[in-house]
Scaffold this active site. Structure first.
Site, PDB file in Angstrom:
ATOM      1  N   LYS A  95      39.021 -75.882  96.945  1.00 23.17           N
ATOM      2  CA  LYS A  95      39.570 -76.219  98.266  1.00 23.17           C
ATOM      3  C   LYS A  95      39.709 -75.107  99.086  1.00 23.17           C
ATOM      4  O   LYS A  95      40.541 -74.423  99.771  1.00 23.17           O
ATOM      5  CB  LYS A  95      41.017 -76.868  98.064  1.00 23.17           C
ATOM      6  CG  LYS A  95      41.107 -78.023  97.424  1.00 23.17           C
ATOM      7  CD  LYS A  95      42.294 -78.621  97.353  1.00 23.17           C
ATOM      8  CE  LYS A  95      42.524 -79.818  96.680  1.00 23.17           C
ATOM      9  NZ  LYS A  95      42.636 -79.936  95.240  1.00 23.17           N
TER      10      LYS A  95
HETATM   11  O1  S5P Z   1      44.087 -85.245  97.843  1.00 17.29           O
HETATM   12  C1  S5P Z   1      43.713 -84.758  96.581  1.00 17.29           C
HETATM   13  C2  S5P Z   1      42.632 -83.735  96.463  1.00 17.29           C
HETATM   14  C3  S5P Z   1      42.723 -83.396  95.098  1.00 17.29           C
HETATM   15  S1  S5P Z   1      41.207 -82.475  94.611  1.00 17.29           S
HETATM   16  N1  S5P Z   1      44.794 -84.982  95.479  1.00 17.29           N
HETATM   17  C4  S5P Z   1      44.646 -84.403  94.225  1.00 17.29           C
HETATM   18  O2  S5P Z   1      45.586 -84.644  93.437  1.00 17.29           O
HETATM   19  N2  S5P Z   1      43.740 -83.624  94.097  1.00 17.29           N
HETATM   20  C5  S5P Z   1      43.407 -82.981  92.691  1.00 17.29           C
HETATM   21  O3  S5P Z   1      43.360 -84.117  91.744  1.00 17.29           O
HETATM   22  C6  S5P Z   1      44.714 -82.074  92.225  1.00 17.29           C
HETATM   23  O4  S5P Z   1      44.358 -80.833  92.532  1.00 17.29           O
HETATM   24  C7  S5P Z   1      44.675 -82.378  90.572  1.00 17.29           C
HETATM   25  O5  S5P Z   1      43.774 -81.497  90.076  1.00 17.29           O
HETATM   26  C8  S5P Z   1      43.886 -83.824  90.416  1.00 17.29           C
HETATM   27  C9  S5P Z   1      45.130 -84.756  90.286  1.00 17.29           C
HETATM   28  O6  S5P Z   1      45.545 -84.712  89.027  1.00 17.29           O
HETATM   29  P1  S5P Z   1      46.532 -85.758  88.479  1.00 17.29           P
HETATM   30  O7  S5P Z   1      47.267 -85.313  87.073  1.00 17.29           O
HETATM   31  O8  S5P Z   1      47.476 -86.148  89.428  1.00 17.29           O
HETATM   32  O9  S5P Z   1      45.642 -86.954  88.050  1.00 17.29           O
END
Ligand code: S5P
Length: 261
Positions: A95
């Site tokens: 990011k």
């Molecule tokens: O808008 C976003 C963009 C990203 S890249 N929302 C997110 O959650 N992410 C990433 O996706 C975040 O940094 C994390 O690594 C992943 C979501 O992980 P989870 O454990 O919530 O499924």
């Protein structure tokens, strides 16, 4: 009105301009997987273990290397050999958000040297188009690809409306390097771009800090996204391998149903 026939991942290869996008479409077709997995752990050995265990089910592994307490050059080499063994690509979720010159340096230098080992990275467009140029100078000669954060999954996100439209316009101006978007669904009919959606679980819900989860079907089938990004849904589960297999088949079947519609 006759609806335009949806293209398969394989058919979209020729529409993609960026080399990393072409490679990813090919892997998605070969492995029948639109699953990206992010094991957001803090030890290199744990990340490598997850990569090896879950590798067969995924097209892409997303990392946050700055979470690791024991990052090393060897770790990147080990990750690359696991990626080769299981035929998946690597996406460092850095990011970037600075001016072009600094983002380019952050991509190439420092401890992590992200451009040396990560096929794909992403950037916010807050600084304007210079960030794309700065990253492109470093990444394109290595055939890397960039995703623009056009939307986010978190509640209260400011990435919406005109901001999202600007991200799409910038992507179209930089098709050689920009391979697609982090978004909540399809943003453009251009079949060469790949849309990846985080905030995915089997059940809708939230976490304590604003993450908002959608289901696989709503993301792929209803919103028209291409790739589901799943973290805690897999790595925090009792049986991560079983969950990964489930998410792979849920994601791929939703894509097949979308092709039929
Ligand atoms: O808008 C976003 C963009 C990203 S890249 N929302 C997110 O959650 N992410 C990433 O996706 C975040 O940094 C994390 O690594 C992943 C979501 O992980 P989870 O454990 O919530 O499924």
């Amino acid at each position: 009105m006759i609806a335009e026939k949806a293209l398969t991942y394989e058919e979209r290869i020729e529409h993609a301009v960026n080399p990393a996008a072409k490679k990813l479409f090919a892997i998605m077709g070969e492995k029948q997987s639109n699953l990206c997995f992010n094991p957001d752990v803090t030890k290199a050995a744990d990340l490598l273990k997850f990569a090896d265990e879950i590798g067969p089910f995924i097209c892409l592994l997303k990392t946050h290397v700055d979470l690791l307490e024991d990052f090393s050059y060897e770790f990147t080499q080990d990750l690359l050999s696991i990626a080769k063994k299981h035929n998946f690509m690597i996406f460092e979720d850095r990011k970037f958000a600075d001016i072009g010159t600094i983002s380019g340096k952050q991509y190439k230098h420092g401890i992590y040297k992200i451009s040396d080992w990560s096929d794909i990275t992403n950037a916010h467009i807050v600084p304007g188009p210079g960030i794309i140029e700065g990253l492109k100078q470093v990444g394109l000669p290595k055939e890397r690809g960039l995703l623009l954060l056009a939307e986010m999954s978190s509640s209260g996100t400011m990435a919406k409306g005109e901001y999202t439209k600007t991200a799409v316009a910038l992507a179209k101006e930089h098709k050689d390097f920009v391979m697609g978007f982090i978004s909540m669904g399809k943003l453009t009919d251009d079949p060469g771009f790949i849309h990846m959606t985080p905030g995915v679980k089997k059940q809708k819900g939230t976490d304590a800090l604003g993450q908002q989860y959608k289901t696989v079907e709503s993301v792929i089938l209803e919103n028209g996204s291409d790739i589901i990004i799943v973290g805690r849904g897999i790595y925090a589960a009792e049986d991560p391998k079983k969950e990964a297999a489930d998410y792979q088949s849920l994601g791929y079947n939703a894509y097949l149903r979308r092709l039929e519609n």
